[in-house]
Design a protein around this motif. Structure first.
Motif, PDB file in Angstrom:
ATOM      1  N   VAL A  76       0.850  -1.186   0.000  1.00  0.00           N
ATOM      2  CA  VAL A  76       0.000   0.000   0.000  1.00  0.00           C
ATOM      3  C   VAL A  76       0.886   1.236   0.000  1.00  0.00           C
ATOM      4  CG1 VAL A  76      -1.950  -1.131   1.104  1.00  0.00           C
ATOM      5  CG2 VAL A  76      -0.222  -0.054   2.523  1.00  0.00           C
ATOM      6  N   MET A  77       0.437   2.263  -0.700  1.00  0.00           N
ATOM      7  CA  MET A  77       1.259   3.456  -0.892  1.00  0.00           C
ATOM      8  C   MET A  77       0.405   4.603  -1.395  1.00  0.00           C
ATOM      9  SD  MET A  77       3.152   1.972  -4.316  1.00  0.00           S
ATOM     10  CE  MET A  77       3.168   0.331  -3.600  1.00  0.00           C
ATOM     11  N   GLY A  78       0.983   5.798  -1.403  1.00  0.00           N
ATOM     12  CA  GLY A  78       0.306   6.964  -1.932  1.00  0.00           C
ATOM     13  C   GLY A  78       0.449   7.053  -3.436  1.00  0.00           C
ATOM     14  N   ASP A  79      -0.111   8.144  -4.002  1.00  0.00           N
ATOM     15  CA  ASP A  79      -0.144   8.274  -5.452  1.00  0.00           C
ATOM     16  C   ASP A  79       1.238   8.384  -6.083  1.00  0.00           C
ATOM     17  OD1 ASP A  79       0.385  10.801  -4.449  1.00  0.00           O
ATOM     18  OD2 ASP A  79      -1.437  11.726  -5.234  1.00  0.00           O
ATOM     19  N   GLY A  80       2.190   9.075  -5.404  1.00  0.00           N
ATOM     20  CA  GLY A  80       3.519   9.233  -5.964  1.00  0.00           C
ATOM     21  C   GLY A  80       4.246   7.915  -6.168  1.00  0.00           C
ATOM     22  N   PRO A  81       4.410   7.108  -5.120  1.00  0.00           N
ATOM     23  CA  PRO A  81       5.036   5.801  -5.296  1.00  0.00           C
ATOM     24  C   PRO A  81       4.261   4.898  -6.254  1.00  0.00           C
ATOM     25  CG  PRO A  81       5.064   6.431  -2.996  1.00  0.00           C
ATOM     26  CD  PRO A  81       4.202   7.433  -3.694  1.00  0.00           C
ATOM     27  N   ALA A  82       2.929   4.992  -6.231  1.00  0.00           N
ATOM     28  CA  ALA A  82       2.123   4.167  -7.139  1.00  0.00           C
ATOM     29  C   ALA A  82       2.458   4.493  -8.592  1.00  0.00           C
ATOM     30  CB  ALA A  82       0.636   4.381  -6.873  1.00  0.00           C
ATOM     31  N   VAL A  83       2.656   5.777  -8.874  1.00  0.00           N
ATOM     32  CA  VAL A  83       3.048   6.197 -10.222  1.00  0.00           C
ATOM     33  C   VAL A  83       4.369   5.557 -10.614  1.00  0.00           C
ATOM     34  CG1 VAL A  83       3.928   8.176 -11.518  1.00  0.00           C
ATOM     35  CG2 VAL A  83       1.747   8.356 -10.311  1.00  0.00           C
ATOM     36  N   GLN A  84       5.320   5.535  -9.672  1.00  0.00           N
ATOM     37  CA  GLN A  84       6.620   4.943  -9.959  1.00  0.00           C
ATOM     38  C   GLN A  84       6.483   3.459 -10.302  1.00  0.00           C
ATOM     39  OE1 GLN A  84       9.188   7.058 -10.073  1.00  0.00           O
ATOM     40  NE2 GLN A  84       7.894   8.720  -9.315  1.00  0.00           N
ATOM     41  N   VAL A  85       5.573   2.761  -9.616  1.00  0.00           N
ATOM     42  CA  VAL A  85       5.400   1.327  -9.851  1.00  0.00           C
ATOM     43  C   VAL A  85       4.748   1.059 -11.199  1.00  0.00           C
ATOM     44  CG1 VAL A  85       4.236  -0.781  -9.070  1.00  0.00           C
ATOM     45  CG2 VAL A  85       5.308   0.748  -7.401  1.00  0.00           C
ATOM     46  N   ILE A  86       3.672   1.780 -11.510  1.00  0.00           N
ATOM     47  CA  ILE A  86       2.923   1.459 -12.727  1.00  0.00           C
ATOM     48  C   ILE A  86       3.622   1.909 -13.999  1.00  0.00           C
ATOM     49  CG2 ILE A  86       0.727   1.455 -11.487  1.00  0.00           C
ATOM     50  CD1 ILE A  86       0.085   4.167 -12.714  1.00  0.00           C
ATOM     51  N   THR A  87       4.687   2.694 -13.866  1.00  0.00           N
ATOM     52  CA  THR A  87       5.462   3.060 -15.056  1.00  0.00           C
ATOM     53  C   THR A  87       6.490   1.990 -15.403  1.00  0.00           C
ATOM     54  OG1 THR A  87       7.002   4.341 -13.683  1.00  0.00           O
ATOM     55  CG2 THR A  87       5.205   5.542 -14.729  1.00  0.00           C
ATOM     56  N   LYS A  88       6.661   1.019 -14.520  1.00  0.00           N
ATOM     57  CA  LYS A  88       7.606  -0.063 -14.784  1.00  0.00           C
ATOM     58  C   LYS A  88       6.863  -1.240 -15.423  1.00  0.00           C
ATOM     59  CE  LYS A  88      10.362   1.240 -10.753  1.00  0.00           C
ATOM     60  NZ  LYS A  88      11.405   1.933 -11.524  1.00  0.00           N
ATOM     61  N   ASP A  89       7.556  -1.967 -16.255  1.00  0.00           N
ATOM     62  CA  ASP A  89       6.941  -3.091 -16.967  1.00  0.00           C
ATOM     63  C   ASP A  89       7.031  -4.353 -16.119  1.00  0.00           C
ATOM     64  OD1 ASP A  89       5.760  -4.565 -18.965  1.00  0.00           O
ATOM     65  OD2 ASP A  89       7.634  -4.901 -20.053  1.00  0.00           O
ATOM     66  N   ASN A  90       6.269  -4.340 -15.004  1.00  0.00           N
ATOM     67  CA  ASN A  90       6.340  -5.488 -14.090  1.00  0.00           C
ATOM     68  C   ASN A  90       4.984  -6.139 -13.843  1.00  0.00           C
ATOM     69  OD1 ASN A  90       5.046  -3.681 -12.372  1.00  0.00           O
ATOM     70  ND2 ASN A  90       6.913  -3.137 -11.287  1.00  0.00           N
ATOM     71  N   GLY A  91       3.943  -5.620 -14.452  1.00  0.00           N
ATOM     72  CA  GLY A  91       2.629  -6.244 -14.336  1.00  0.00           C
ATOM     73  C   GLY A  91       1.868  -5.939 -13.069  1.00  0.00           C
ATOM     74  N   ALA A  92       2.454  -5.157 -12.154  1.00  0.00           N
ATOM     75  CA  ALA A  92       1.742  -4.812 -10.917  1.00  0.00           C
ATOM     76  C   ALA A  92       0.540  -3.932 -11.242  1.00  0.00           C
ATOM     77  CB  ALA A  92       2.677  -4.088  -9.953  1.00  0.00           C
ATOM     78  N   MET A  93      -0.525  -4.114 -10.471  1.00  0.00           N
ATOM     79  CA  MET A  93      -1.767  -3.393 -10.741  1.00  0.00           C
ATOM     80  C   MET A  93      -2.294  -2.715  -9.472  1.00  0.00           C
ATOM     81  SD  MET A  93      -2.363  -4.056 -13.994  1.00  0.00           S
ATOM     82  CE  MET A  93      -4.114  -3.893 -14.387  1.00  0.00           C
ATOM     83  N   ILE A  94      -2.893  -1.564  -9.655  1.00  0.00           N
ATOM     84  CA  ILE A  94      -3.661  -0.929  -8.583  1.00  0.00           C
ATOM     85  C   ILE A  94      -4.999  -1.658  -8.506  1.00  0.00           C
ATOM     86  CG2 ILE A  94      -4.830   1.180  -7.839  1.00  0.00           C
ATOM     87  CD1 ILE A  94      -2.681   2.747  -9.417  1.00  0.00           C
ATOM     88  N   VAL A  95      -5.381  -2.100  -7.309  1.00  0.00           N
ATOM     89  CA  VAL A  95      -6.636  -2.845  -7.198  1.00  0.00           C
ATOM     90  C   VAL A  95      -7.684  -2.135  -6.348  1.00  0.00           C
ATOM     91  CG1 VAL A  95      -5.530  -5.063  -7.617  1.00  0.00           C
ATOM     92  CG2 VAL A  95      -5.765  -4.245  -5.286  1.00  0.00           C
ATOM     93  N   ALA A  96      -7.286  -1.143  -5.559  1.00  0.00           N
ATOM     94  CA  ALA A  96      -8.277  -0.436  -4.737  1.00  0.00           C
ATOM     95  C   ALA A  96      -7.656   0.799  -4.106  1.00  0.00           C
ATOM     96  CB  ALA A  96      -8.823  -1.340  -3.628  1.00  0.00           C
ATOM     97  N   ARG A  97      -8.488   1.769  -3.853  1.00  0.00           N
ATOM     98  CA  ARG A  97      -8.160   2.891  -2.975  1.00  0.00           C
ATOM     99  C   ARG A  97      -8.896   2.668  -1.672  1.00  0.00           C
ATOM    100  NH1 ARG A  97     -12.446   4.921  -1.975  1.00  0.00           N
ATOM    101  NH2 ARG A  97     -12.902   5.937  -3.960  1.00  0.00           N
ATOM    102  N   PHE A  98      -8.233   2.937  -0.537  1.00  0.00           N
ATOM    103  CA  PHE A  98      -8.922   2.697   0.725  1.00  0.00           C
ATOM    104  C   PHE A  98      -8.861   3.889   1.672  1.00  0.00           C
ATOM    105  CE2 PHE A  98      -4.576   1.248   1.180  1.00  0.00           C
ATOM    106  CZ  PHE A  98      -4.189   1.717   2.427  1.00  0.00           C
ATOM    107  N   CYS A  99      -8.227   4.977   1.254  1.00  0.00           N
ATOM    108  CA  CYS A  99      -8.098   6.135   2.128  1.00  0.00           C
ATOM    109  C   CYS A  99      -7.666   7.323   1.281  1.00  0.00           C
ATOM    110  CB  CYS A  99      -7.068   5.838   3.217  1.00  0.00           C
ATOM    111  SG  CYS A  99      -6.673   7.212   4.308  1.00  0.00           S
ATOM    112  N   GLY A 100      -7.853   8.515   1.793  1.00  0.00           N
ATOM    113  CA  GLY A 100      -7.368   9.702   1.106  1.00  0.00           C
ATOM    114  C   GLY A 100      -7.672  10.945   1.920  1.00  0.00           C
TER     115      GLY A 100
END
Length: 306
Positions: A76-100
């Protein structure tokens, strides 16, 4: 006697093998504000009961690293780290938001800084590529600060309060508990010069799952989403108890924890506002030609039907 010794040795070795071959699904998260749902789930035994192994990290950047390197199956992470993950070709996916929360990032300056533009030529401590980093850049731009003239010092957020107290920094940018800890340590020598409110972003905290776990154990992903729902429900229905539990992990007082958590909404889902917020973070942290198609890296199939 020899048999007894050998037997004891075998038991010890077997016990070690169990630890070394721990095949529980690993979930990486931080014991800080914005991650209350995971703290509650861990404290109340929800994670253990479902067979998850907590992997405690310092912040969202470390959670992202754990996911990318395979140290964690979900994170779990905020939007900034999530952006870093989804720009990589590793197949990881965002599956839910649970807070903000709009105002979760705060900018604390020493009293020699009279207005935002005074930050030019000064040292500002923050964790680069974090959600706070993106929020600070957007705030500085709105305040007319020439960010190229600001000396951004990349730091572990745990070290920022002491660096402010020691005069190594002129200002800091951070989420909680780092901003409050800076204020407590520095007292009247510092003040809040700004925060992340009004940036057209809710700064969603999201759950990401690795390609491996999605393919090999999708039920574990669904179970984690259910746990987040149950934990959020506990927070909303048992607020004072939840704040006491979280404060014991974040190092804040119950009142401070209450103040920080009160800024947030605790709800599982993912909508257009979340997508827009993540895109805003990408626009601030990445070059224009590297901004991802957010929804192509979001898998909403794990969310319960409403």
């Amino acid at each position: 006697m020899v048999i007894l010794v050998i037997g004891t040795l075998v038991v010890s070795l077997l016990a070690g093998m169990v630890v070394l071959h721990d095949d529980r699904v690993k979930i990486a998260f931080s014991e800080k504000c914005n991650y209350e749902a995971l703290i509650i789930a861990d404290e109340l035994g929800m994670l253990e009961e479902a067979g998850f192994r907590p992997l405690i990290v310092t912040g969202g950047i470390q959670a992202a690293e754990a996911l990318v390197t395979g140290s964690a199956d979900m994170a779990v992470m905020g939007d900034g780290p999530a952006v870093q993950v989804i720009t990589k070709d590793n197949g990881a996916m965002i599956v839910a938001r649970f807070c903000g929360a709009e105002g979760m990032h705060r900018f604390i300056a020493n009293t020699s800084i009279q207005e935002p533009k005074d930050l030019e030529g000064k040292k500002v401590g923050l964790q680069q590529s974090s959600s706070t980093h993106g929020a600070f850049l957007r705030w500085a731009e709105a305040e007319g600060v020439n960010i190229s003239k600001v000396n951004i010092v990349n730091m572990n957020p745990m070290d920022i309060p002491s660096a402010m107290g020691g005069g190594e920094l002129d200002a800091m940018a951070g989420s909680e508990p780092w901003a409050i800890k800076t204020e407590k340590l520095c007292g009247n020598d510092v003040y809040e010069i700004g925060n992340s409110s009004g940036q057209d972003s809710t700064f969603p905290i999201v759950l990401l799952a690795s390609q491996r776990i999605i393919q090999n154990n999708p039920d574990a992903v669904r179970e984690m989403v259910k746990i987040l729902e149950r934990s959020n429900q506990y927070i909303n229905e048992n607020w004072n108890d939840a704040m006491a539990i979280c404060a014991s992990r974040t190092g804040l007082s119950d009142d401070e924890q209450n103040r920080c958590s009160s800024l947030q909404f605790f709800e599982v889902g993912f909508n257009e506002t979340d997508e827009k917020s993540i895109r805003v973070a990408a626009e601030m942290l990445l070059e224009s030609n590297k901004i991802p198609d957010v929804m192509s890296r979001v898998d909403l199939s794990f969310l319960p039907e409403r």
